[in-house]
Design a protein around this motif. Structure first.
Motif, mmCIF file in Angstrom:
data_model
loop_
_atom_site.group_PDB
_atom_site.id
_atom_site.type_symbol
_atom_site.label_atom_id
_atom_site.label_comp_id
_atom_site.label_asym_id
_atom_site.label_seq_id
_atom_site.Cartn_x
_atom_site.Cartn_y
_atom_site.Cartn_z
ATOM 1 N N VAL A 1 -0.151 8.437 6.869
ATOM 2 C CA VAL A 1 -1.226 8.844 6.108
ATOM 3 C C VAL A 1 -1.067 7.730 4.889
ATOM 4 C CG1 VAL A 1 -1.976 10.327 4.129
ATOM 5 C CG2 VAL A 1 -1.079 11.244 6.280
ATOM 6 N N VAL A 2 -0.020 7.461 4.360
ATOM 7 C CA VAL A 2 0.108 6.228 3.213
ATOM 8 C C VAL A 2 -0.247 5.052 3.798
ATOM 9 C CG1 VAL A 2 1.227 5.114 1.704
ATOM 10 C CG2 VAL A 2 1.558 7.715 1.686
ATOM 11 N N GLY A 3 0.294 4.792 4.918
ATOM 12 C CA GLY A 3 -0.101 3.459 5.579
ATOM 13 C C GLY A 3 -1.650 3.271 5.895
ATOM 14 N N ILE A 4 -2.188 4.285 6.386
ATOM 15 C CA ILE A 4 -3.612 4.000 7.021
ATOM 16 C C ILE A 4 -4.538 3.871 5.349
ATOM 17 C CG2 ILE A 4 -5.392 5.369 7.787
ATOM 18 C CD1 ILE A 4 -3.348 6.693 9.744
ATOM 19 N N LEU A 5 -4.370 4.761 4.569
ATOM 20 C CA LEU A 5 -5.079 4.619 3.503
ATOM 21 C C LEU A 5 -4.961 3.370 2.639
ATOM 22 C CD1 LEU A 5 -4.960 8.327 2.189
ATOM 23 C CD2 LEU A 5 -6.710 7.319 3.529
ATOM 24 N N ALA A 6 -3.677 2.760 2.618
ATOM 25 C CA ALA A 6 -3.135 1.759 2.045
ATOM 26 C C ALA A 6 -4.149 0.403 2.809
ATOM 27 C CB ALA A 6 -1.779 1.422 1.848
ATOM 28 N N ALA A 7 -3.837 0.590 4.154
ATOM 29 C CA ALA A 7 -4.411 -0.694 4.907
ATOM 30 C C ALA A 7 -6.120 -0.564 4.561
ATOM 31 C CB ALA A 7 -4.203 -0.448 6.337
ATOM 32 N N ALA A 8 -6.744 0.500 4.707
ATOM 33 C CA ALA A 8 -8.164 0.512 4.388
ATOM 34 C C ALA A 8 -8.514 0.276 2.949
ATOM 35 C CB ALA A 8 -8.558 2.142 4.386
ATOM 36 N N ALA A 9 -7.641 0.324 1.929
ATOM 37 C CA ALA A 9 -7.868 -0.049 0.729
ATOM 38 C C ALA A 9 -7.720 -1.554 0.585
ATOM 39 C CB ALA A 9 -7.076 0.684 -0.277
ATOM 40 N N ALA A 10 -6.822 -2.118 1.540
ATOM 41 C CA ALA A 10 -6.419 -3.660 1.285
ATOM 42 C C ALA A 10 -7.392 -4.634 2.152
ATOM 43 C CB ALA A 10 -5.165 -3.821 1.999
ATOM 44 N N ARG A 11 -7.979 -3.821 3.198
ATOM 45 C CA ARG A 11 -9.247 -4.333 3.931
ATOM 46 C C ARG A 11 -10.297 -4.997 3.165
ATOM 47 N NH1 ARG A 11 -11.878 -0.955 8.648
ATOM 48 N NH2 ARG A 11 -12.371 0.390 6.749
ATOM 49 N N VAL A 12 -10.455 -4.274 2.081
ATOM 50 C CA VAL A 12 -11.737 -5.026 1.163
ATOM 51 C C VAL A 12 -11.787 -6.344 0.894
ATOM 52 C CG1 VAL A 12 -12.719 -4.476 -0.946
ATOM 53 C CG2 VAL A 12 -11.892 -2.465 0.302
ATOM 54 N N ASP A 13 -10.518 -6.794 0.705
ATOM 55 C CA ASP A 13 -10.326 -8.206 0.458
ATOM 56 C C ASP A 13 -9.765 -9.127 1.423
ATOM 57 O OD1 ASP A 13 -7.844 -7.582 -0.283
ATOM 58 O OD2 ASP A 13 -8.012 -8.174 -2.136
ATOM 59 N N GLY A 14 -9.841 -8.402 2.737
ATOM 60 C CA GLY A 14 -9.272 -9.255 3.882
ATOM 61 C C GLY A 14 -7.559 -9.017 3.650
ATOM 62 N N TYR A 15 -7.010 -8.140 3.208
ATOM 63 C CA TYR A 15 -5.540 -8.021 2.775
ATOM 64 C C TYR A 15 -4.802 -9.180 2.006
ATOM 65 C CZ TYR A 15 -6.645 -5.233 6.775
ATOM 66 O OH TYR A 15 -7.401 -4.077 7.576
ATOM 67 N N ALA A 16 -5.849 -9.759 1.331
ATOM 68 C CA ALA A 16 -5.253 -10.842 0.633
ATOM 69 C C ALA A 16 -4.211 -10.667 -0.357
ATOM 70 C CB ALA A 16 -6.383 -11.714 -0.208
ATOM 71 N N ARG A 17 -4.384 -9.269 -1.063
ATOM 72 C CA ARG A 17 -3.537 -9.125 -2.116
ATOM 73 C C ARG A 17 -2.314 -8.512 -1.725
ATOM 74 N NH1 ARG A 17 -7.175 -5.922 -6.564
ATOM 75 N NH2 ARG A 17 -8.074 -4.890 -4.454
ATOM 76 N N LEU A 18 -2.253 -8.102 -0.444
ATOM 77 C CA LEU A 18 -0.514 -7.484 -0.195
ATOM 78 C C LEU A 18 0.411 -8.517 -0.217
ATOM 79 C CD1 LEU A 18 -1.711 -5.984 3.497
ATOM 80 C CD2 LEU A 18 -1.550 -4.726 1.165
ATOM 81 N N ARG A 19 1.497 -7.589 -0.856
ATOM 82 C CA ARG A 19 2.811 -8.564 -1.297
ATOM 83 C C ARG A 19 3.357 -8.967 0.281
ATOM 84 N NH1 ARG A 19 5.964 -3.746 -3.437
ATOM 85 N NH2 ARG A 19 4.391 -2.422 -2.218
ATOM 86 N N PRO A 20 4.110 -9.952 -0.022
ATOM 87 C CA PRO A 20 4.705 -10.764 1.241
ATOM 88 C C PRO A 20 5.903 -9.647 1.710
ATOM 89 C CG PRO A 20 5.679 -11.598 -0.783
ATOM 90 C CD PRO A 20 4.420 -10.954 -1.126
ATOM 91 N N ALA A 21 6.018 -9.986 2.813
ATOM 92 C CA ALA A 21 7.308 -9.023 3.676
ATOM 93 C C ALA A 21 8.605 -8.844 2.940
ATOM 94 C CB ALA A 21 7.586 -9.565 5.070
ATOM 95 N N ASP A 22 9.036 -10.126 2.282
ATOM 96 C CA ASP A 22 10.306 -10.129 1.387
ATOM 97 C C ASP A 22 10.279 -9.714 -0.057
ATOM 98 O OD1 ASP A 22 8.938 -12.170 0.527
ATOM 99 O OD2 ASP A 22 10.559 -13.767 0.986
ATOM 100 N N ALA A 23 9.024 -9.193 -0.387
ATOM 101 C CA ALA A 23 8.828 -8.670 -1.821
ATOM 102 C C ALA A 23 10.091 -7.814 -2.379
ATOM 103 C CB ALA A 23 7.663 -7.990 -2.068
ATOM 104 N N ALA A 24 10.189 -7.950 -3.513
ATOM 105 C CA ALA A 24 11.511 -7.157 -4.183
ATOM 106 C C ALA A 24 11.075 -5.813 -4.179
ATOM 107 C CB ALA A 24 11.704 -7.487 -5.709
#
Length: 220
Positions: free
Chosen positions: A189-212
């Motif tokens: 549920v969280v992953g789906i809704l977060a991905a939908a929100a992040a899609r708006v700007d092409g996932y550009a604002r997502l943190r890198p995989a090694d984020a703290a």
């Protein structure tokens, strides 16, 4: 305006933060096969009464939302005995390998549960699964640029995992399923809704995989 909470500088940025309290005692009251139950006695304030809370001492977990080139996501159907239901979930698993990097654990779960590898990883969200009763912290990743794990290298799934079924679904359809109450797994549920929100700007604002990940117990 009557009934409107006051806005303070601290309230403008909403961010969870560590809040150490005086621990008076800690006792393991149940030792399980995967996690234990701990009973802590503590004080909210130095002069306050002692409070006792029992909770699950959990190693934490990672979850992965796999996304293909068409923007579809992969869901897995798996039986979950405590709720007595088949749930549509995303690949996920415990952080039970000591010292293992978080994203390495996520890649392992993606391979074991979905027979997939990913070249592009980002953090979608960090959540506590049930902070009133468990220390479980979950990091949910978005995995893209997918390839299949060769048949000879695939993990042999047993027990409940042997019944796993795969289904690719559009992100929009997945969001609709969440809002309609058809999906219940928290990481999905969280992953789906977060991905939908992040899609708006092409996932550009997502943190890198090694984020703290300071909220994980091992990092505090």
């Amino acid at each position: 305006m009557p009934g409107t909470p006051e806005t303070t500088p601290a309230a403008r940025q909403v961010s969870d933060a560590p809040s150490p309290r005086r621990l008076l005692s800690s006792e393991k009251v149940y030792e399980g096969r995967i996690w234990d139950v701990v009973s802590d006695t503590f004080q909210l304030q130095d002069s306050g009464d002692a409070l006792t809370r029992d909770y699950i001492d959990h190693p934490g977990a990672v979850a992965v939302l796999p996304m293909n080139e068409q923007g579809e996501i992969l869901l897995l159907k798996q039986y979950r005995h405590p709720v007595g239901m088949d749930l549509w979930e995303v690949p996920a698993g415990l952080l039970d390998v000591e010292g293992e990097d978080f994203v390495v654990g996520a890649a392992r779960e993606l391979a074991e549960e979905a027979d997939l590898a990913a070249a592009t990883w980002n953090v979608l969200a960090d959540v506590f699964n049930s902070p009133g009763s468990s220390s479980e912290a979950i990091r949910i990743y978005l995995a893209r640029d997918l390839t299949e794990v060769p048949h000879a290298e695939r993990h042999e799934r047993t027990d409940e995992e042997a019944e796993i079924e795969f289904h690719w679904i559009s992100l929009d359809e997945a969001v609709a399923s969440v809002l309609a109450g058809r999906l219940h797994n928290p990481s999905a549920v969280v992953g789906i809704l977060a991905a939908a929100a992040a899609r708006v700007d092409g996932y550009a604002r997502l943190r890198p995989a090694d984020a703290a990940w300071p909220a994980h117990p091992s990092q505090r």
